[in-house]
Motif scaffolding. Structure first.
Motif, mmCIF file in Angstrom:
data_model
loop_
_atom_site.group_PDB
_atom_site.id
_atom_site.type_symbol
_atom_site.label_atom_id
_atom_site.label_comp_id
_atom_site.label_asym_id
_atom_site.label_seq_id
_atom_site.Cartn_x
_atom_site.Cartn_y
_atom_site.Cartn_z
ATOM 1 N N VAL A 91 0.836 -1.198 0.000
ATOM 2 C CA VAL A 91 0.000 0.000 0.000
ATOM 3 C C VAL A 91 0.873 1.250 0.000
ATOM 4 O O VAL A 91 2.034 1.229 0.391
ATOM 5 C CB VAL A 91 -0.940 0.027 1.219
ATOM 6 N N CYS A 92 0.279 2.347 -0.430
ATOM 7 C CA CYS A 92 0.959 3.644 -0.455
ATOM 8 C C CYS A 92 1.115 4.176 0.967
ATOM 9 O O CYS A 92 0.644 3.568 1.927
ATOM 10 C CB CYS A 92 0.155 4.633 -1.297
ATOM 11 N N LEU A 93 1.743 5.320 1.083
ATOM 12 C CA LEU A 93 1.965 5.912 2.403
ATOM 13 C C LEU A 93 0.674 6.021 3.203
ATOM 14 O O LEU A 93 0.662 5.782 4.421
ATOM 15 C CB LEU A 93 2.597 7.301 2.260
ATOM 16 N N ASP A 94 -0.410 6.377 2.528
ATOM 17 C CA ASP A 94 -1.679 6.578 3.241
ATOM 18 C C ASP A 94 -2.524 5.314 3.349
ATOM 19 O O ASP A 94 -3.629 5.350 3.902
ATOM 20 C CB ASP A 94 -2.493 7.671 2.558
ATOM 21 N N GLY A 95 -2.028 4.187 2.825
ATOM 22 C CA GLY A 95 -2.771 2.934 2.874
ATOM 23 C C GLY A 95 -3.616 2.655 1.650
ATOM 24 O O GLY A 95 -4.268 1.598 1.572
ATOM 25 N N SER A 96 -3.631 3.556 0.675
ATOM 26 C CA SER A 96 -4.383 3.318 -0.562
ATOM 27 C C SER A 96 -3.637 2.326 -1.448
ATOM 28 O O SER A 96 -2.414 2.162 -1.333
ATOM 29 C CB SER A 96 -4.605 4.637 -1.307
ATOM 30 N N PRO A 97 -4.358 1.631 -2.353
ATOM 31 C CA PRO A 97 -3.705 0.638 -3.203
ATOM 32 C C PRO A 97 -2.794 1.297 -4.239
ATOM 33 O O PRO A 97 -3.099 2.396 -4.716
ATOM 34 C CB PRO A 97 -4.880 -0.080 -3.881
ATOM 35 N N PRO A 98 -1.680 0.662 -4.592
ATOM 36 C CA PRO A 98 -0.799 1.224 -5.613
ATOM 37 C C PRO A 98 -1.440 1.149 -6.988
ATOM 38 O O PRO A 98 -2.469 0.475 -7.181
ATOM 39 C CB PRO A 98 0.447 0.343 -5.526
ATOM 40 N N ALA A 99 -0.828 1.823 -7.953
ATOM 41 C CA ALA A 99 -1.461 1.928 -9.267
ATOM 42 C C ALA A 99 -0.421 2.005 -10.376
ATOM 43 O O ALA A 99 0.746 2.344 -10.148
ATOM 44 C CB ALA A 99 -2.352 3.175 -9.315
ATOM 45 N N ALA A 149 2.626 9.790 12.611
ATOM 46 C CA ALA A 149 3.241 11.105 12.745
ATOM 47 C C ALA A 149 2.213 12.165 12.395
ATOM 48 O O ALA A 149 1.410 11.989 11.465
ATOM 49 C CB ALA A 149 4.464 11.234 11.836
ATOM 50 N N LYS A 150 2.203 13.241 13.153
ATOM 51 C CA LYS A 150 1.311 14.379 12.903
ATOM 52 C C LYS A 150 -0.153 13.944 12.808
ATOM 53 O O LYS A 150 -0.929 14.493 12.033
ATOM 54 C CB LYS A 150 1.742 15.133 11.641
ATOM 55 N N GLY A 151 -0.510 12.905 13.566
ATOM 56 C CA GLY A 151 -1.883 12.432 13.586
ATOM 57 C C GLY A 151 -2.268 11.547 12.413
ATOM 58 O O GLY A 151 -3.447 11.212 12.256
ATOM 59 N N HIS A 152 -1.300 11.141 11.597
ATOM 60 C CA HIS A 152 -1.573 10.301 10.429
ATOM 61 C C HIS A 152 -0.892 8.943 10.577
ATOM 62 O O HIS A 152 0.226 8.851 11.103
ATOM 63 C CB HIS A 152 -1.076 10.978 9.156
ATOM 64 N N THR A 153 -1.558 7.910 10.108
ATOM 65 C CA THR A 153 -0.969 6.575 10.052
ATOM 66 C C THR A 153 -0.393 6.353 8.665
ATOM 67 O O THR A 153 -1.065 6.603 7.663
ATOM 68 C CB THR A 153 -2.025 5.493 10.345
ATOM 69 N N MET A 154 0.863 5.881 8.636
ATOM 70 C CA MET A 154 1.545 5.705 7.346
ATOM 71 C C MET A 154 2.099 4.294 7.219
ATOM 72 O O MET A 154 2.307 3.585 8.209
ATOM 73 C CB MET A 154 2.702 6.705 7.239
ATOM 74 N N TYR A 155 2.374 3.943 5.952
ATOM 75 C CA TYR A 155 2.896 2.615 5.626
ATOM 76 C C TYR A 155 4.120 2.783 4.734
ATOM 77 O O TYR A 155 4.053 3.443 3.693
ATOM 78 C CB TYR A 155 1.827 1.781 4.919
ATOM 79 N N PHE A 156 5.224 2.165 5.159
ATOM 80 C CA PHE A 156 6.449 2.189 4.356
ATOM 81 C C PHE A 156 6.587 0.831 3.679
ATOM 82 O O PHE A 156 7.198 -0.091 4.207
ATOM 83 C CB PHE A 156 7.663 2.482 5.248
ATOM 84 N N ARG A 157 6.021 0.702 2.478
ATOM 85 C CA ARG A 157 5.892 -0.616 1.844
ATOM 86 C C ARG A 157 6.304 -0.592 0.356
ATOM 87 O O ARG A 157 5.759 -1.345 -0.454
ATOM 88 C CB ARG A 157 4.437 -1.086 1.953
ATOM 89 N N GLY A 158 7.232 0.261 0.002
ATOM 90 C CA GLY A 158 7.563 0.432 -1.413
ATOM 91 C C GLY A 158 7.996 -0.836 -2.115
ATOM 92 O O GLY A 158 7.651 -1.058 -3.278
ATOM 93 N N HIS A 159 8.757 -1.686 -1.413
ATOM 94 C CA HIS A 159 9.239 -2.890 -2.096
ATOM 95 C C HIS A 159 8.113 -3.899 -2.319
ATOM 96 O O HIS A 159 8.104 -4.614 -3.325
ATOM 97 C CB HIS A 159 10.377 -3.539 -1.304
ATOM 98 N N ARG A 160 7.169 -3.941 -1.420
ATOM 99 C CA ARG A 160 5.999 -4.799 -1.645
ATOM 100 C C ARG A 160 5.193 -4.276 -2.839
ATOM 101 O O ARG A 160 4.638 -5.069 -3.619
ATOM 102 C CB ARG A 160 5.110 -4.829 -0.398
ATOM 103 N N ILE A 161 5.116 -2.953 -2.968
ATOM 104 C CA ILE A 161 4.441 -2.359 -4.123
ATOM 105 C C ILE A 161 5.125 -2.806 -5.413
ATOM 106 O O ILE A 161 4.459 -3.200 -6.385
ATOM 107 C CB ILE A 161 4.432 -0.825 -4.017
ATOM 108 N N LEU A 162 6.451 -2.761 -5.434
ATOM 109 C CA LEU A 162 7.201 -3.194 -6.610
ATOM 110 C C LEU A 162 6.826 -4.621 -6.999
ATOM 111 O O LEU A 162 6.513 -4.908 -8.164
ATOM 112 C CB LEU A 162 8.699 -3.096 -6.310
ATOM 113 N N ASP A 163 6.853 -5.529 -6.036
ATOM 114 C CA ASP A 163 6.519 -6.930 -6.306
ATOM 115 C C ASP A 163 5.099 -7.072 -6.840
ATOM 116 O O ASP A 163 4.860 -7.781 -7.840
ATOM 117 C CB ASP A 163 6.664 -7.765 -5.036
#
Length: 405
Positions: free
Chosen positions: A41-49, A138-152
């Motif tokens: 997922v993207c930083l905000d949890g939305s699906p990649p595209a 951070a700053k009241g937002h939940t984030m996801y660091f998942r760039g390599h999973r997005i690549l796959d």
């Protein structure tokens, strides 16, 4: 007569719009179910595209150009929180269609115009390299660091839904942060994500060779920023593994730099970059800003031109030290224009060295055998002049004017 004449520009505009719409890349999002189950997922949890347009020439039905979109990085958690609210951290508000230049340009002058054209949307903030299992706040937002999973998952998406399993020819490319992604992931993609049907696979990083360089004030500013990106997003296992394995303990972060990771790239590669890249001068060097920000160095002093030529020397030294420039099947096109990602626009056909344009140089290299001598595909920059005009390559000014129109 008056009415007919008045309609002519409108008709031309409508025709151009129609052609653009026909050749536009169309948005396709990974299903939320797949994105959430895989954690891709993207930083905000939305699906990649991706943005995709199928091959327009039957002879290229199994030929693909895959482009990593750029857009810098987020350098700390607060920065990533802000980014998650933009299109560089989310796919929630993307346009349904996209037109793009350079290797994705549908114009026949582009050697890849008839290919299946794909753009991987960039929404992770670390050049598709992060993988942190636990969400970050951070700053009241939940984030996801998942760039390599997005690549796959995006490569799997191409395979299951778009016919990539039949691919025979693949060009991997990208600009800026996407150019860096090309350096870092090209061999991983070759070993893990390409179908066995691929017989030709090459890489074209654009404006992605960022220097590990001090500022004009001698500060280690940009390298420290990128070190934090690497550690924050847990990139150790998601960049070039040979680079990681050859690094000293605690120095693995250096593999997020092209000059470190490029030394280990095995895939045939053609590097396009300005030796005085405008983004790098503005964000890494941090000096001579009035000079750098004004056209093609028109108002620079002799001392500022000396700084730029010294930077160019450092750039070429770092590039040469990777060893890539002497490996068979490789090539480089390094120019002296004040630009960053100009090849995404008119620069791809307008900027020349010794009468050869970027796109012609790329075409010749793409069609060359994998063991071709690199000297045949090596284009080097001139040094900026103390006298006016300072810009030694007149085609830099041509493309600059084209960009303004």
């Amino acid at each position: 007569k008056h009415s007919s004449s008045a309609m002519t520009p409108l008709l031309i505009s409508l025709l151009l719009s129609l052609v653009a719409a026909i050749n536009a890349l169309k948005l396709h999002k990974l299903s939320p179910k797949v994105a959430n189950s895989s954690g891709a997922v993207c930083l905000d949890g939305s699906p990649p595209a991706i943005y995709f347009d199928p091959a327009t020439d039957p002879k290229f039905n199994t030929s693909w150009v895959i482009f990593f979109r750029g857009g810098g990085w987020c350098y700390n958690e607060d920065d990533c929180a802000d980014r998650s609210l933009t299109d560089l951290g989310s796919t929630n508000h993307l346009d349904p269609e996209l037109t793009y230049g350079g290797p994705l340009d549908p114009d026949p002058s582009n050697p890849f115009a008839g290919f299946n054209r794909v753009l991987f949307w960039y929404c992770d903030g670390a050049s598709f390299s992060g993988d942190v299992a636990t969400p970050v706040s951070a700053k009241g937002h939940t984030m996801y660091f998942r760039g390599h999973r997005i690549l796959d998952q995006l490569f799997n998406f191409l395979t299951t839904d778009f016919g990539f399993s039949r691919a025979t020819d693949v060009l991997l490319t990208g600009c800026s942060a996407g150019g860096l992604a090309t350096f870092m992931h090209v061999d991983y993609i070759s070993s893990k994500l390409l179908p066995s049907s691929v017989s030709r696979y090459k890489a074209l990083p654009l404006s992605g060779f960022f220097l590990m360089h001090d500022t004009i004030y001698g500060k280690h500013f940009y390298p420290e920023e990128m070190k934090y990106v690497f550690e924050m997003q847990n990139c150790t296992h998601n960049v070039n593994k040979n680079c990681i394995n050859s690094s000293f303990s605690g120095e693995e972060w250096r593999c997020i730099f092209a000059n470190e990771t490029a030394a280990h790239v095995k895939t045939n590669i053609f590097i396009i970059n300005s030796a005085v890249d405008k983004w790098q001068m503005q964000n890494i060097w941090l000096g001579d800003q009035a000079c750098v920000n004004d056209g093609e160095f028109d108002n620079c002093t002799i001392d500022e031109i000396s700084d730029l030529n010294n930077w160019q020397t450092d750039f070429l030294t770092d590039l040469t030290n990777t060893g890539l420039t002497t490996l068979k099947g490789n090539g480089i096109f390094i120019e002296s224009c004040s630009e960053h990602c100009a090849m995404d626009g008119p620069g791809f056909s307008e900027i020349t060295i010794d009468g050869v344009s970027m796109n012609d140089a790329v075409k010749q290299w793409w069609n060359a055998p994998v063991d071709a001598e690199p000297s045949e595909y090596t284009y080097l920059p001139c040094s900026l002049s103390d006298g006016t005009p300072h810009q030694c390559n007149p085609t830099c000014r041509i493309q600059k004017n084209a960009q303004k129109n």
